[in-house]
Design a protein around this motif. Structure first.
Motif, mmCIF file in Angstrom:
data_model
loop_
_atom_site.group_PDB
_atom_site.id
_atom_site.type_symbol
_atom_site.label_atom_id
_atom_site.label_comp_id
_atom_site.label_asym_id
_atom_site.label_seq_id
_atom_site.Cartn_x
_atom_site.Cartn_y
_atom_site.Cartn_z
ATOM 1 N N GLN A 1 42.589 46.520 35.512
ATOM 2 C CA GLN A 1 43.117 45.167 35.726
ATOM 3 C C GLN A 1 43.295 44.839 37.194
ATOM 4 O O GLN A 1 44.380 44.423 37.618
ATOM 5 C CB GLN A 1 44.451 44.978 34.985
ATOM 6 C CG GLN A 1 44.336 44.964 33.495
ATOM 7 C CD GLN A 1 44.576 46.341 32.899
ATOM 8 O OE1 GLN A 1 44.533 47.338 33.608
ATOM 9 N NE2 GLN A 1 44.828 46.392 31.614
ATOM 10 N N VAL B 1 41.286 39.788 36.849
ATOM 11 C CA VAL B 1 41.290 39.321 35.463
ATOM 12 C C VAL B 1 40.782 37.890 35.442
ATOM 13 O O VAL B 1 40.866 37.151 36.436
ATOM 14 C CB VAL B 1 42.700 39.401 34.837
ATOM 15 C CG1 VAL B 1 43.180 40.839 34.805
ATOM 16 C CG2 VAL B 1 43.680 38.530 35.593
ATOM 17 N N TRP C 1 38.425 41.928 32.273
ATOM 18 C CA TRP C 1 39.120 42.751 33.271
ATOM 19 C C TRP C 1 38.072 43.446 34.132
ATOM 20 O O TRP C 1 37.082 43.964 33.610
ATOM 21 C CB TRP C 1 40.003 43.813 32.611
ATOM 22 C CG TRP C 1 41.111 43.251 31.769
ATOM 23 C CD1 TRP C 1 41.609 41.987 31.803
ATOM 24 C CD2 TRP C 1 41.846 43.949 30.759
ATOM 25 N NE1 TRP C 1 42.621 41.850 30.889
ATOM 26 C CE2 TRP C 1 42.795 43.029 30.236
ATOM 27 C CE3 TRP C 1 41.824 45.248 30.255
ATOM 28 C CZ2 TRP C 1 43.691 43.384 29.230
ATOM 29 C CZ3 TRP C 1 42.720 45.605 29.261
ATOM 30 C CH2 TRP C 1 43.644 44.682 28.758
ATOM 31 N N GLY D 1 45.292 40.843 39.038
ATOM 32 C CA GLY D 1 45.563 41.667 37.874
ATOM 33 C C GLY D 1 46.812 42.522 38.040
ATOM 34 O O GLY D 1 47.397 42.626 39.121
#
Length: 224
Positions: free
Chosen positions: A29, A32, A47, A162
């Protein structure tokens, strides 16, 4: 050995910093997918990490795929990989050196001075680890924010920050605190040894006339 809680706190935080560094490196992540618009029905979430990208469909199915080619990766991703791998190695070395500098560990003898230098070295390495983590995390975040506000980039290609980036920033803070505690212990230990063994006072040399007065003078003179 005084200031023992500083050693424990520094090494415990250093251990959590190492775990956070590994987690930041492995989590996908980093980037994202950004949801821009009024549509509240989302079927797919993307991701992108350092080693793989994942697609989550309808919050049920998660499919991940490792990057097949290393040479085809963008230079930013390759540099981030290298820096994070160096950070993991530095954190591991810092933790081992810090454990060797503990009071209960006798692998380096019982010299407080040697143990203090080991803990100080461990603190410096933890701070360096934080710097190596901070560079790729902040660099990636800057690129994501720049592309997000770039009108020339299509909406489907824009990304958001992320969770791995926020974990990376938290890890940097933990590593800096751990390194600061261990370096603070080293400085406190040096001051303690300085006050324990004061420098001998400077002795003023005697004057020449005092030395001459100590020499016996002649009481009689002989004539030829």
């Amino acid at each position: 050995m005084a200031f023992y809680p500083l050693q424990i706190a520094g090494l415990v935080l250093g251990f959590f910093g190492m775990v956070g560094t590994i987690g930041t490196t492995l989590l996908p992540q980093w980037r994202v997918s950004a949801f821009i618009g009024s549509n509240i029905i989302i079927f797919e979430r993307i991701w992108e990490g350092l080693w793989m990208n994942c697609i989550q469909q309808a919050r049920v199915t998660l499919q991940c795929k490792f990057y097949t080619s290393i040479l085809a990766l963008p230079p930013v991703l390759e540099a981030a990989r290298a820096l994070m791998c160096v950070a993991i190695a530095l954190s591991l070395v810092a933790l081992i050196i810090g454990i060797c500098g503990m009071k209960q560990v006798q692998c380096t003898g019982s010299s407080e001075r040697v143990k203090a230098y080991l803990l100080g070295t461990s603190g410096v390495l933890f701070i360096l680890t934080g710097i190596f983590v901070l560079i790729p995390v902040s660099w990636t975040a800057n690129i994501i924010i720049r592309d997000f506000y770039d009108p020339n980039i299509h909406v489907g290609q824009k990304r958001e920050l992320g969770g791995a980036l926020f974990l990376g920033w938290a890890t940097v803070a933990v590593l800096f605190i751990a390194g600061g505690l261990l370096c603070g212990y080293f400085c406190c230990n040096r001051k303690k040894q300085w006050h324990r063994y004061p420098v001998p006072a400077y002795r003023v040399p005697q004057k020449d006339n005092q030395r001459k007065g100590a020499v016996p003078s002649k009481t009689s003179t002989s004539y030829v």
